[in-house]
Write a protein that holds these residues in place. Structure first.
Motif, PDB file in Angstrom:
ATOM      1  N   ASP A 188     -15.625 -22.063  26.145  1.00  0.00           N
ATOM      2  CA  ASP A 188     -14.899 -23.114  25.434  1.00  0.00           C
ATOM      3  C   ASP A 188     -13.434 -23.145  25.886  1.00  0.00           C
ATOM      4  OD1 ASP A 188     -14.239 -25.095  23.681  1.00  0.00           O
ATOM      5  OD2 ASP A 188     -14.357 -23.855  21.863  1.00  0.00           O
TER       6      ASP A 188
ATOM      7  N   PRO B 201     -18.826 -22.624  20.468  1.00  0.00           N
ATOM      8  CA  PRO B 201     -17.439 -23.011  20.196  1.00  0.00           C
ATOM      9  C   PRO B 201     -16.610 -21.758  19.956  1.00  0.00           C
ATOM     10  CG  PRO B 201     -18.888 -23.549  18.346  1.00  0.00           C
ATOM     11  CD  PRO B 201     -19.770 -23.145  19.480  1.00  0.00           C
ATOM     12  N   GLY B 202     -15.430 -21.707  20.531  1.00  0.00           N
ATOM     13  CA  GLY B 202     -14.577 -20.533  20.339  1.00  0.00           C
ATOM     14  C   GLY B 202     -14.834 -19.423  21.338  1.00  0.00           C
ATOM     15  N   SER B 203     -15.752 -19.664  22.285  1.00  0.00           N
ATOM     16  CA  SER B 203     -16.053 -18.613  23.263  1.00  0.00           C
ATOM     17  C   SER B 203     -15.214 -18.802  24.521  1.00  0.00           C
ATOM     18  CB  SER B 203     -17.528 -18.674  23.628  1.00  0.00           C
ATOM     19  OG  SER B 203     -17.776 -19.902  24.278  1.00  0.00           O
TER      20      SER B 203
END
Ligand SMILES: Nc1ncnc2c1ncn2[C@@H]1O[C@H](COP(=O)(O)OP(=O)(O)OP(=O)(O)O)[C@@H](O)[C@H]1O
Ligand SMILES: Nc1ncnc2c1ncn2[C@@H]1O[C@H](COP(=O)(O)OP(=O)(O)OP(=O)(O)O)[C@@H](O)[C@H]1O
Ligand SMILES: [Mg+2]
Ligand SMILES: [Mg+2]
Lengths: 312, 264, 307, 264, 307
Positions: A120, A115-117
């Motif tokens: 994503d 998450p947050g990459s």
């Protein structure tokens, strides 16, 4: 010779192949540089090492420079070696029949590397472009490795944003694997982002680039030469140059993945300004902080070195 | 244990290994357990792993990486155990101090070390020391809690006697607390050797230029499960060797303990 | 100090006093006898009451209002029924227990914390199991700064005195009960403490070895007179060794109920002393008091279900 | 410890926290230690972290994730400790069996768990059970080695006595080995609570849809260090709370032990 | 069994034998006296030799060639100098030690593993510290399947008999040395074993309590005659309780050097028995042998530096 410590966010990823290949071909040496390559689990760890001062240059995805600009960390990329991001939105073999378009992802579980990459953000961008809400699919962090493959095969996730070689491995196993978006190809990349979209790049703190112009130039030279070498050799020849621990046991899969990936590598190391804008757009949509920060995108890259390198 | 028994023991140990390898071989080559191809993708096959290990050792390419990992492991083991011993004894002997810092130590023990990797890189650079730091954070807590408990368990009469003999705190530590906590320390050392290696490998896995963790990550990146397993087996073999060394030291240091009466 | 005058609060003491009156036995010094001057007292219990318990449990009063002084160079034996509080009293003298009331003075100064002047031979096993007999004996000297070699030499000598020379290199678990006790005795005595506290030191020894050890102890004591407080359950031993024999009542809330000066001449040959008529008279008197105390305590203990 | 002391203790504990937070604040807002912006990038600032924690609890969004993580931690703690107890006692009582499997257990303890994550996903899916499995592999070994040692340490005379009283193996276990190993077990539990949480968080970190590890990873991906630290502090607070519970149980079960004589 | 005939290999025994010849004391049965028939032997040591040591260290021969039989219903006391091997012998009878040579038979069958017929009161502390006095006493019944409540009731009764009713809920560390010993005694006796092994059971008790406990033991033994093997260092106690008193020589390689049948009538009043002339004659004889043995052992022990 000057020494540069290069942090790389997962040397195994084919998207970073030119960085490793340059070392294998002795391109850095040739340019007059000692490069000390350190491998990290992911791009953000590699970047953190550079910010902390333990490494000088990151070989990683350009989009981090934009994210960091919003956090008042000035990073600047000076050579781009991937012109497509190489991100692929794959549907789980178990869901091939049920999910046929991005719209069908609403209410589904989609795997991203974390998450947050970048994966994503890519997913969120695709969802909004398809007219869905950015959080209309539940995001599950599955990494890029075996976890992702296991989760896909068992249908524990309905789709995932993946990179090579994972995509090729799945494609080999499941001939009718459904792919919703494949930015390994120019066609999908342009269709999605309206131009080339920068993936892997060398970047460093802006202050480092300004005070180490010589080293930055040498790195750029080495990279551009490597890119030229790639496009003038066959995948088999490239594979033969790679260190055996990166190729691994299954040479056939590697070769297939490599063949799929080669078009993705840039030919000249130059940044496409449209691509940079696209990155900003993607991240402004994904992360409200980036939108608020009014990042000046032209501060985050320079083509100065690549231009010189191409003139040689 | 006599000669005969020792031979039998080794036969049995090898037997277990043979059994496990056979089961693995059967699972990854026949349809008894499931689709062998799928299983081989996740577990590789004994042959592949053996081949990989063979290549590593035959070409000698493993030694450098192995050496790096062992160096990190041993350093984090030694430094971690030493720091835990010193701090453990200190806290156990200064219960007030111990009580004040107790919640912080327990809280620190719950920190997911993986998340701290960037901070270690910041502080200790990209070389072996950031891995040593990660290993340290695992070893330290395991040994620390055992040392504190070991000191608490010291026999009350022996302690009173030692104090009546005129020992000051330092001498009590050396002559009473340390020897009586020794079996606690050794117990924790057996656990922490393994964790030291885990710390080193995970450190390398998260960011490094060499070491077994680096090899494992490379292999994993390429979905080369044989490489991953080969790396783990090599590791395990070395841990068993180091642990054996610790056991020898333990036997030497604990000669004074009574053996159980016969007739069991 | 002599026996405490009758008429005090506690039932236990009243009973003991009544008993004494009935029997008409001479129980130590009369109340007014001159007590050793405070300055010359090595150990002085002043109204010491000791309680156990605390968190949750009801308090258990083991010893109540104990008054007892041991003069410098005096050898005092404590005798009393099992569980009356003899070890407890010794622990208080060693500074290992803090009295709930009263105080302990050592050479006139109130005792706070550990009694650094005392050597204490515990009733329980207290040898360090990780040290050999020799190391256990030498340690007291070593920690006081004696060079290792000298300490070992003296320890070896002490082990010889207690008859354990061949066992110097054994760990405690390889020794018999009596052997361990003798090692512990050497461990305490080698330090040459000004006050010696001994809790049933000869308990696990055979009669003959007891005599030899008692003789050893007396000889040492005669050389440089220490204050000795000696717990035993063997009345003969108490009389043959001590200057005074102190009798405790049965617990709970045990008190000191008798204090008999032993006028036997010194030096004594403890293996022959039992045959002397004075000894036998003393033995009879003390035994009478002690026996009635134990017997009285018995039904008492077995009837009440809670202390 | 009396009332007064307890109050003082809490004051001191809070004092340490205040001191640490102050140092942190100074480091990340002034030029005393280094460039504050760089430090804040790695360590965030106390204000930001507090704000993040406040938001989580004020909006209540944290509860779900916290619950998931606690559930995983507690499950892996319980299952791991239980399995280690059973196996530890079994091995300690069957020394031959123990000797045969000893090298395998030690080798297994050296496996870098992080690398096993894909296999756990394969076996247990992406839900809580793969995280429980990861936590299990940490908790198990810590408790196991202590149980084995604890059983070995049982007093030989008491053991002989119990056997002479006619106890069979089961009864020996219940009446002698278990109580005498109890302080060993509790010592290892204090260590392993922390590791259970670490296992859960790392598991979430490697692949999950919820939990504190997920939050931390998300924050890390977005370079939101305040979020990372906030997550770790919330975790630490809960570990301290659980540990306190274990301590209470420990006190209850170990009422029989002598307290040290006074005069220290 | 009687004393072993002189002329055996070991120096120690030869010496003892010579000594006996000099003193001219009647030392137990003549060699040819009828021994109890094998079937009626509860415990029989047959040439038992026990050695300690093993890995690395030199072997230490504690007991050599011990021949001793305890008939069913017989009460045998073992007396000997400290460290001679009394506890070792008891451990062998309990099956906790395996003899290096010879064997132990229990009711005629060679002992292998633990002696399930025996109750053993250890010389060392052996109470479970995590159980209260009551639980410690009751456990022997509970594990044999007695319902908990019944077991506790009987345990409470036993605690009363040993004078510890008010201490039922104490943990061992809250009891005095003598109290713990009595709990241990109740723990062993409550199980009503066919063979009772006791190692200095009354060591830490005062003289009066010893008598009470000795009386208790005799009463129990008289009710349903068990075989008792009783180690003590108190010769008077040995004579007043036992049917036979066995004397061991000083170690190392201790042997049985005397075996005295005690012809005193039963039931005995052990507090009065000492005054009987027969008692005193026996005491004198045995004491003579024992004393010379200890005294001889002493310089011996202290001269030789290694065993
Ligand atoms: N920690 C404790 N908690 C509660 N009661 C205790 C504790 N220690 C001792 N007692 C009690 O105090 C009393 C005196 O004990 P102490 O050990 O002094 O007896 P003693 O005179 O030495 O007996 P013995 O001759 O049997 O050794 C006993 O009744 C004992 O039960
Ligand atoms: N584990 C051991 N290793 C070596 N020697 C031992 C061991 N246990 C006992 N011994 C030796 O064996 C001899 C006999 O010991 P044992 O305990 O039987 O004596 P004991 O007759 O019971 O003496 P005590 O009356 O002092 O209890 C002693 O000299 C002792 O040192
Ligand atoms: Mg006592
Ligand atoms: Mg003995």
């Amino acid at each position: 010779a000057p020494t540069v410590t290069l942090a790389i966010g997962g040397a195994g990823c084919l998207c970073y192949l030119p960085t490793v290949l340059a070392k294998q071909l002795g391109m850095y040496k040739q340019a007059g540089l000692d490069v000390n390559m350190v491998n990290f689990k992911g791009g953000s760890q590699a970047l953190t090492a550079v910010i902390g001062g333990s490494a000088d240059v990151v070989s990683g995805y350009f989009d981090h420079t934009v994210e960091l600009a919003a956090k008042h960390q000035k990073l600047e990329s000076f050579v781009i070696y991937d012109r497509f991001p190489g991100l692929v939105l794959v549907v789980s073999p178990k869901e091939t029949d049920k999910i046929t378009s991005i719209k069908d992802l609403a209410g589904k579980h989609v795997g991203v590397s974390a998450p947050g990459s970048s994966t994503d953000f890519f997913l969120k961008y695709l969802l909004t472009r398809a007219g869905l809400k950015r959080d209309s699919a539940a995001v599950i962090g599955v990494g890029l490795g075996g976890t992702a493959i296991a989760a896909m095969e068992q249908g524990r996730i309905d789709a995932a944003v993946m990179l090579d070689p994972a995509v090729t491995i799945l494609q080999n196993k499941y001939k009718n694997l459904r792919i919703l978006s494949d930015t390994r190809s120019e066609k999908d990349t342009v269709a999605t982002f309206g131009g080339n979209y920068p993936g892997g790049a060398f970047y460093a703190r802006a202050s480092w680039v300004n005070s180490h112009k010589k080293e930055a130039q040498m790195m750029t030279d080495a990279m551009v030469n490597t890119l030229k070498w790639i496009h003038s050799h066959t995948p088999e020849q490239i594979m033969a140059k790679m260190p055996p621990e990166m190729v691994g046991k299954n040479k056939k899969t590697y070769l297939a993945a490599l063949t799929n990936t080669i078009p993705m590598y840039s030919k000249d190391g130059m940044m496409d300004p449209k691509g940079a804008e696209a990155v900003l757009k993607v991240f402004s949509e994904g992360d409200p902080e980036v939108a608020k920060a009014h990042v000046n995108i032209t501060d985050t890259y320079t083509n100065e070195f690549a231009k010189k390198a191409n003139k040689m | 244990m006599n000669r005969m028994n020792r031979a039998l023991l080794i036969v049995l140990q090898v037997g277990v290994a043979v059994f496990l390898v056979l089961a693995w071989q059967i699972a990854t080559t026949t349809h008894l357990v499931g689709n062998p191809q799928d299983l081989a993708f996740f577990f590789s096959t004994p042959g592949d792993v053996a081949a990989q290990i063979w290549t590593w050792f035959a070409t000698g390419s493993i030694w450098y990486n192995l050496w790096i990992t062992l160096e990190e492991s041993i350093l984090s083991f030694l430094i971690g155990a030493f720091a835990a011993l010193v701090l453990g004894f200190w806290f156990a002997r200064k219960p007030r101090l111990g009580a004040v810092f107790d919640p912080y130590i327990k809280g620190a023990n719950a920190m997911p070390r993986v998340v701290l990797a960037p901070i270690f890189t910041l502080w200790f650079g990209l070389g072996i020391w950031s891995k040593v730091a990660l290993g340290f954070t695992l070893v330290f807590f395991i040994v620390f809690f055992n040392v504190v408990q070991g000191v608490r368990e010291a026999d009350k009469t022996i302690l009173s006697n030692a104090r009546m003999l005129g020992m000051n705190e330092r001498q009590l530590l050396r002559h009473v607390y340390l020897p009586s906590a020794l079996s606690w320390v050794f117990s924790s050392l057996h656990t922490s050797i393994g964790f030291a290696v885990v710390g080193a490998v995970v450190g390398e896995y998260l960011g490094s230029a060499a070491g077994l963790g680096y090899l494992i990550q490379q292999a994993e990146g390429m979905f080369d499960v044989a490489g991953v397993f080969a790396g783990m087996f090599v590791l395990a073999a070395f841990v068993i060797a180091i642990d054996y060394g610790v056991t020898l030291i333990e036997r030497r240091l604990l000669v004074w303990r009574p053996q159980l009466h016969g007739g069991s | 100090m002599g026996r405490r005058p009758p008429g005090l609060r506690r039932r236990g003491l009243k009973r003991a006093a009544a008993e004494a009156a009935q029997g008409g036995v001479p129980q130590g010094l009369p109340p007014g006898a001159p007590s050793p001057r405070a300055a010359h007292r090595a150990i002085a219990f002043e109204g010491v009451t000791i309680e156990f318990g605390g968190t949750g449990q009801a308090l258990f009063r083991a010893v109540e209002g104990a008054d007892l002084a041991v003069a410098e160079g005096e050898f005092v034996a404590i005798v009393g029924p099992t569980g009356c509080g003899k070890s407890t009293l010794l622990n208080a003298a060693a500074g290992l227990l803090t009295p709930a009331a009263g105080q302990v003075r050592i050479f006139g100064a109130p005792l706070a914390g550990l009694n650094r002047d005392a050597g204490y031979l515990f009733q329980l096993e207290a040898l360090m199991p990780w040290k050999t007999a020799l190391e256990n004996v030498a340690i007291g000297l070593e920690i006081a700064g004696t060079p290792k070699r000298a300490a070992r030499d003296r320890a070896r000598d002490w082990l010889r005195r207690v008859g354990l020379a061949p066992f110097a290199d054994r760990y405690p678990h390889m020794l018999s009960g009596g052997q361990r006790k003798r090692v512990a005795m050497a461990q305490v005595l080698i330090r040459d403490p000004r006050i010696v506290l001994m809790d049933e030191p000869f308990g696990p020894l055979d009669a003959q070895t007891r005599l030899i050890m008692g003789d050893l102890l007396l000889r040492l004591w005669q050389e440089n007179r220490k204050a000795v407080l000696f717990v035993t359950h063997d009345l003969e031993e108490a009389i043959s060794l001590a200057d005074r024999v102190v009798i405790m009542s049965a617990g709970p809330a045990a008190r000191i109920i008798g204090d008999f000066p032993i006028g036997l001449a010194r030096p004594r040959d403890i293996s022959e002393i039992k045959l002397m008529p004075e000894f036998q008279a003393l033995h009879r008197d003390i035994w009478h008091l002690l026996k009635s105390e134990v017997l009285k305590a018995y039904p008492d203990l077995t009837m009440r279900e809670t202390p």
